[in-house]
Scaffold this active site. Structure first.
Site, PDB file in Angstrom:
ATOM      1  N   ASN A  31       0.803  -1.221   0.000  1.00 28.26           N
ATOM      2  CA  ASN A  31       0.000   0.000   0.000  1.00 28.26           C
ATOM      3  C   ASN A  31       0.835   1.270   0.000  1.00 28.26           C
ATOM      4  O   ASN A  31       0.331   2.341  -0.324  1.00 28.26           O
ATOM      5  CB  ASN A  31      -0.952   0.000   1.204  1.00 28.26           C
ATOM      6  CG  ASN A  31      -0.214  -0.171   2.521  1.00 28.26           C
ATOM      7  OD1 ASN A  31       0.795  -0.864   2.600  1.00 28.26           O
ATOM      8  ND2 ASN A  31      -0.717   0.444   3.567  1.00 28.26           N
ATOM      9  N   GLN A  59      -5.363  -3.278  -2.011  1.00 24.93           N
ATOM     10  CA  GLN A  59      -4.752  -2.279  -2.887  1.00 24.93           C
ATOM     11  C   GLN A  59      -4.841  -2.661  -4.361  1.00 24.93           C
ATOM     12  O   GLN A  59      -4.826  -1.802  -5.230  1.00 24.93           O
ATOM     13  CB  GLN A  59      -3.274  -2.094  -2.509  1.00 24.93           C
ATOM     14  CG  GLN A  59      -3.041  -1.575  -1.104  1.00 24.93           C
ATOM     15  CD  GLN A  59      -3.518  -0.155  -0.927  1.00 24.93           C
ATOM     16  OE1 GLN A  59      -3.414   0.658  -1.848  1.00 24.93           O
ATOM     17  NE2 GLN A  59      -4.030   0.158   0.246  1.00 24.93           N
ATOM     18  N   SER A  79     -11.587  -4.364  -0.342  1.00 23.74           N
ATOM     19  CA  SER A  79     -12.358  -3.293   0.280  1.00 23.74           C
ATOM     20  C   SER A  79     -12.924  -2.375  -0.798  1.00 23.74           C
ATOM     21  O   SER A  79     -12.210  -1.943  -1.706  1.00 23.74           O
ATOM     22  CB  SER A  79     -11.471  -2.480   1.235  1.00 23.74           C
ATOM     23  OG  SER A  79     -12.226  -1.498   1.906  1.00 23.74           O
ATOM     24  N   HIS A  81     -13.970   0.762  -1.024  1.00 20.18           N
ATOM     25  CA  HIS A  81     -13.585   2.160  -1.267  1.00 20.18           C
ATOM     26  C   HIS A  81     -12.346   2.283  -2.143  1.00 20.18           C
ATOM     27  O   HIS A  81     -12.089   3.344  -2.705  1.00 20.18           O
ATOM     28  CB  HIS A  81     -13.375   2.895   0.061  1.00 20.18           C
ATOM     29  CG  HIS A  81     -12.134   2.504   0.792  1.00 20.18           C
ATOM     30  ND1 HIS A  81     -12.005   1.317   1.477  1.00 20.18           N
ATOM     31  CD2 HIS A  81     -10.958   3.159   0.965  1.00 20.18           C
ATOM     32  CE1 HIS A  81     -10.812   1.250   2.031  1.00 20.18           C
ATOM     33  NE2 HIS A  81     -10.157   2.351   1.728  1.00 20.18           N
ATOM     34  N   THR A 117     -26.942  -7.854  10.607  1.00 20.01           N
ATOM     35  CA  THR A 117     -27.672  -7.523   9.381  1.00 20.01           C
ATOM     36  C   THR A 117     -26.711  -7.035   8.304  1.00 20.01           C
ATOM     37  O   THR A 117     -25.865  -6.176   8.556  1.00 20.01           O
ATOM     38  CB  THR A 117     -28.720  -6.428   9.663  1.00 20.01           C
ATOM     39  OG1 THR A 117     -29.589  -6.882  10.700  1.00 20.01           O
ATOM     40  CG2 THR A 117     -29.518  -6.100   8.419  1.00 20.01           C
ATOM     41  N   CYS A 205      -3.013   3.976   7.668  1.00 18.08           N
ATOM     42  CA  CYS A 205      -3.086   3.285   8.959  1.00 18.08           C
ATOM     43  C   CYS A 205      -2.140   3.887   9.986  1.00 18.08           C
ATOM     44  O   CYS A 205      -2.331   3.742  11.192  1.00 18.08           O
ATOM     45  CB  CYS A 205      -2.748   1.809   8.779  1.00 18.08           C
ATOM     46  SG  CYS A 205      -3.643   1.012   7.445  1.00 18.08           S
TER      47      CYS A 205
END
Length: 274
Positions: A31, A59, A79, A81, A117, A205
């Site tokens: 990353n 990534q 992920s 996004h 949920t 991070c």
């Protein structure tokens, strides 16, 4: 276990395997420096030793062509996004036959592996985003690679005493990481922010840390050079004109910060030899 440009040393990886080793987990692409790891070779080693292989492809998804039916991976995480999908939703690919304990007790959602949920809107949005990410993928990758290489070319041409971190070929198309000698990455970020340019000196991070990037230290950069690193990521929404704005801003900011540095002054007085 990393080589100069961030590649995993395959011989050391294999030596690290013990009788008790049950899982190998390696990032598909780093990353910070964008280096794309030899996932096929790592998977072959894992299969040879009958070890489950997981790759963190957060990534890479959307930037690298990935086919889990052909890759020797058992688990792959992603992920949303990272490929312009909604935040807060991700996915884990699990090869058929791989069994693992449930992550969260409760209801029987997600094949009884994670209670709670489901975020239906996020899941649907993620599905659409990854579909769009791989439309005209080769053209998108080529355009982004040209933009990245143009940035590297312009910075190299206009700013002396820099180092491009990571591999220049086996690299994520939108990733750039450059160390600027004689200055602090924090100073770069503050000055870029004043110009409305978003960047980082490491991973998100560790954005609250003032320590140099552990990734750059691991590939052999000394502290003083690792401290001056700048990571900028480009996407399909960026343009060549925006790259020119960034480069021109860097030329101004780097010179301003170096003019304030006694180390740079001494370096120039001594002849400025690299």
């Amino acid at each position: 276990m990393w080589m100069k440009n961030g590649f995993v040393k395959l011989d050391e990886l294999e030596k690290a395997i013990k009788e008790t080793t049950i899982l190998i987990s390696i990032m598909y692409a780093n990353n910070e420096i964008g280096t794309i790891e030899p996932i096929e070779k790592i998977g072959t080693i894992a299969k040879k030793h009958n070890i489950i292989f997981h790759t963190d492809a957060v990534q890479a998804i959307g930037s690298v062509a990935i086919d889990v039916t052909k890759l020797p991976v058992d688990l792959l995480s992603m992920s949303s996004h990272k490929f312009h999908g909604p935040k807060g939703v991700g996915a884990l690919y699990v090869r058929k036959g791989i069994k693992f304990d449930k992550f969260m007790n409760g209801g029987h959602q997600e094949k009884n592996k994670r209670a709670g949920t489901e975020n239906v809107a996020g899941i649907v949005g993620m599905g659409k985003a990854i579909e769009l990410a791989y439309e005209n993928f080769e053209q998108h990758k080529n355009d982004l690679t040209k933009l990245r290489d143009y940035y590297f070319e312009q910075v190299t041409k206009k700013i002396p005493y820099i180092k491009i971190n990571g591999d220049t070929e086996k690299r994520l198309p939108g990733n750039t990481n450059i160390s600027f000698r004689f200055i602090e990455g924090e100073g770069l970020l503050l000055n870029l922010d004043l110009k409305g340019i978003c960047a980082s000196s490491g991973s998100a991070c560790t954005s609250g840390s003032l320590d140099p990037s552990h990734v750059l230290l691991a590939i052999g950069l000394p502290h003083e050079i690792a401290h001056g690193s700048l990571r900028i990521s480009f996407s399909k929404y960026n343009t060549k004109e925006e790259v020119d704005i960034i480069v021109n801003s860097l030329v101004e900011i780097v010179q301003k910060l170096r003019d304030m540095s006694p180390l740079y002054e001494k370096f120039i007085e001594e002849g400025g030899n690299q």
